[in-house]
Write an enzyme that holds these catalytic residues in place. Structure first.
Site, PDB file in Angstrom:
ATOM      1  N   HIS A  94       2.699 -12.634  -5.483  1.00  0.00           N
ATOM      2  CA  HIS A  94       1.578 -12.773  -4.566  1.00  0.00           C
ATOM      3  C   HIS A  94       1.019 -14.205  -4.562  1.00  0.00           C
ATOM      4  O   HIS A  94      -0.197 -14.412  -4.483  1.00  0.00           O
ATOM      5  CB  HIS A  94       0.500 -11.752  -4.937  1.00  0.00           C
ATOM      6  CG  HIS A  94      -0.320 -11.274  -3.793  1.00  0.00           C
ATOM      7  ND1 HIS A  94      -1.133 -12.114  -3.059  1.00  0.00           N
ATOM      8  CD2 HIS A  94      -0.451 -10.047  -3.235  1.00  0.00           C
ATOM      9  CE1 HIS A  94      -1.728 -11.405  -2.122  1.00  0.00           C
ATOM     10  NE2 HIS A  94      -1.335 -10.150  -2.194  1.00  0.00           N
ATOM     11  N   ARG A 114       0.796  -1.232   0.000  1.00  0.00           N
ATOM     12  CA  ARG A 114       0.000   0.000   0.000  1.00  0.00           C
ATOM     13  C   ARG A 114       0.830   1.284   0.000  1.00  0.00           C
ATOM     14  O   ARG A 114       1.911   1.323   0.590  1.00  0.00           O
ATOM     15  CB  ARG A 114      -0.926   0.009   1.220  1.00  0.00           C
ATOM     16  CG  ARG A 114      -2.014  -1.048   1.117  1.00  0.00           C
ATOM     17  CD  ARG A 114      -2.917  -1.090   2.335  1.00  0.00           C
ATOM     18  NE  ARG A 114      -4.025  -2.022   2.098  1.00  0.00           N
ATOM     19  CZ  ARG A 114      -3.916  -3.350   2.195  1.00  0.00           C
ATOM     20  NH1 ARG A 114      -2.781  -3.901   2.565  1.00  0.00           N
ATOM     21  NH2 ARG A 114      -4.945  -4.120   1.926  1.00  0.00           N
ATOM     22  N   GLU A 134       5.222 -12.496   0.793  1.00  0.00           N
ATOM     23  CA  GLU A 134       5.592 -11.575  -0.279  1.00  0.00           C
ATOM     24  C   GLU A 134       6.872 -10.855   0.125  1.00  0.00           C
ATOM     25  O   GLU A 134       6.839  -9.989   0.999  1.00  0.00           O
ATOM     26  CB  GLU A 134       4.454 -10.571  -0.496  1.00  0.00           C
ATOM     27  CG  GLU A 134       3.097 -11.219  -0.724  1.00  0.00           C
ATOM     28  CD  GLU A 134       1.927 -10.288  -0.347  1.00  0.00           C
ATOM     29  OE1 GLU A 134       1.887  -9.136  -0.812  1.00  0.00           O
ATOM     30  OE2 GLU A 134       1.064 -10.721   0.421  1.00  0.00           O
ATOM     31  N   HIS A 180      -0.973  -2.516  -4.557  1.00  0.00           N
ATOM     32  CA  HIS A 180      -0.454  -3.420  -5.595  1.00  0.00           C
ATOM     33  C   HIS A 180      -0.491  -2.852  -7.011  1.00  0.00           C
ATOM     34  O   HIS A 180      -0.838  -3.560  -7.973  1.00  0.00           O
ATOM     35  CB  HIS A 180      -1.225  -4.746  -5.553  1.00  0.00           C
ATOM     36  CG  HIS A 180      -1.035  -5.536  -4.283  1.00  0.00           C
ATOM     37  ND1 HIS A 180       0.109  -5.483  -3.514  1.00  0.00           N
ATOM     38  CD2 HIS A 180      -1.858  -6.414  -3.642  1.00  0.00           C
ATOM     39  CE1 HIS A 180      -0.012  -6.280  -2.478  1.00  0.00           C
ATOM     40  NE2 HIS A 180      -1.192  -6.853  -2.520  1.00  0.00           N
TER      41      HIS A 180
HETATM   42  C1  GLA Z   1      -2.044  -8.133   0.282  1.00  0.00           C
HETATM   43  C2  GLA Z   1      -2.507  -7.233   1.327  1.00  0.00           C
HETATM   44  C3  GLA Z   1      -3.796  -7.735   1.863  1.00  0.00           C
HETATM   45  C4  GLA Z   1      -4.789  -7.981   0.758  1.00  0.00           C
HETATM   46  C5  GLA Z   1      -4.192  -8.894  -0.290  1.00  0.00           C
HETATM   47  C6  GLA Z   1      -5.070  -9.047  -1.483  1.00  0.00           C
HETATM   48  O1  GLA Z   1      -1.164  -9.063   0.604  1.00  0.00           O
HETATM   49  O2  GLA Z   1      -1.567  -7.012   2.349  1.00  0.00           O
HETATM   50  O3  GLA Z   1      -4.296  -6.804   2.767  1.00  0.00           O
HETATM   51  O4  GLA Z   1      -5.148  -6.774   0.170  1.00  0.00           O
HETATM   52  O5  GLA Z   1      -2.984  -8.387  -0.721  1.00  0.00           O
HETATM   53  O6  GLA Z   1      -6.357  -9.461  -1.183  1.00  0.00           O
END
Ligand code: GLA
Length: 370
Positions: free
Chosen positions: A198, A100, A335, A125
């Site tokens: 991811h 984010r 991730e 993302h």
């Molecule tokens: C990430 C975020 C989560 C969520 C996923 C997608 O890993 O940290 O909060 O948004 O992606 O669903």
């Protein structure tokens, strides 16, 4: 005698060469672009599938302690699903900024940039339709390396990010059952970048109902606390005394209920890696996850400063490959990355990429069974 020897040698030669990487059409996107699946196999019984749409790690068939394989990754059977709201980035490369950015704004060299706030009120993302997870990359296979390289050039200003970005991601399946992911990128204007993968794993096999029995170790004494919109506060806090303390192995289910059951609650945190040395030069350990049922073990290595441990809190029973259902909290992601909202956090390691520099990032997902 001679004939026998030649036959034996020929068998040896076949056994020591991994089969060629296979390429097949996967169907067209709703926009009419053809997509392709690449299948890699190794000598140790593992198979991996990669998709050019989103440079995606879409399947990994991994042996358990008895040598029986199961696909441990989430994914879909058709390209439209990868572009639908159901896709929570299953196996995609995400970016340009994975994770984010607060309110979709950042300032670089005195200039403010505005990005999509696709996860209100924040950017997540890489944004919308032209995020790196939503575009078709160009794939090129190497039989000799048992690898595929995906390339994509993102034009200056795409999804609001400055600079033309030339990105490539190489996936290699090694003979010791590791998937090695190597990212590289350059820009023609100063920009910010944080690429990651991811992939969602369930080591009992994707579609199994829970990960609560999976036992996790995270090589992190610290994490980055977040506010209620999941934006880092800037603080680096100790995991000690919290449900985030995975310095010793813990089952995911042991403490997950302490987060409550509000939408999205659960493990979704960035850990600050200790840089614990691994047996691969240049890479440190991020995590080890063991599934006691199948005996499968996933070890994650990287050169990045952080790892987001996400426990599938937003999964809602999507139907994936082969009609399998992905229930709430039935898959986890690790991730490897820079910290969330780094463009607005001057004290976090820098995510700025300038012309003349090359961004690099390596992540290894290594599988074994015990
Ligand atoms: C990430 C975020 C989560 C969520 C996923 C997608 O890993 O940290 O909060 O948004 O992606 O669903």
């Amino acid at each position: 005698m001679m004939i026998l020897r030649t036959a034996a040698l020929a068998t040896l030669a076949i056994a020591s060469v991994a089969p060629a990487v296979e390429v097949a059409e996967f169907g067209k996107t709703p926009g009419g672009e053809m997509t392709h699946v690449y299948t890699l196999e190794n000598k140790s019984g593992m198979k991996v599938k990669l998709l050019d749409l989103g440079a995606t790690l879409m399947a990994a068939e991994v042996p358990d302690k008895e040598g029986k394989t199961a696909d441990v990754l989430f994914g879909f059977d058709d390209p439209a699903k990868y572009l639908s709201d159901d896709n929570q980035y299953f196996g995609n490369v995400v970016g340009r900024y994975g994770n984010r950015i607060a309110k979709g704004k950042f300032t670089l060299d005195g200039k403010e940039y505005t990005l999509a706030t696709n996860n209100p009120p924040n950017h997540l993302h890489g944004g919308g339709d032209r995020a790196l997870s939503k575009v078709v990359w160009k794939g090129e296979k190497s039989d000799a390396d048992n690898s595929v390289t995906f390339s994509y050039t993102s034009p200056d200003g795409e999804e609001g990010y400055p600079g033309e970005l030339k990105a490539q991601v190489t996936y290699t399946l090694t003979d010791d059952n590791a998937v090695r992911i190597e990212y590289e990128a350059t820009t023609d204007k100063p920009t910010v970048l944080n690429l990651t993968n991811h992939a969602y794993f369930n080591l009992s096999g994707a579609g199994s109902p829970t990960i609560n029995d999976h036992v996790v170790t995270l090589y992190a004494d610290h994490y980055t606390p977040v506010d209620d919109t999941l934006i880092t506060t800037g603080e680096i806090a100790k995991v000690e005394g919290t449900a985030l303390d995975f310095r010793e192995p813990h089952a995911i289910g042991d403490r997950v209920d302490s987060f409550g059951d509000a939408e999205g609650a659960g493990y979704d945190h960035n850990f600050v890696l200790n840089k614990t040395p691994s047996d691969v030069e240049g890479l440190h350990k991020a995590a080890t996850v063991k599934d006691p049922k199948s005996g499968r073990v996933l070890t994650v290595l990287t050169d990045q400063p952080g790892v987001q441990f996400y426990g599938g809190n937003f999964l809602k029973g999507q139907t994936g490959k082969d009609g399998k259902t992905y229930a709430h909290r039935s898959g986890f992601c690790l991730e490897t990355q820079h910290y969330p909202d780094s463009p607005n956090k001057p004290d976090f390691p820098s995510v700025v990429l300038r012309p003349g520099e090359t961004y690099t990032h390596t992540c290894v997902y290594a599988f074994s069974a015990e």
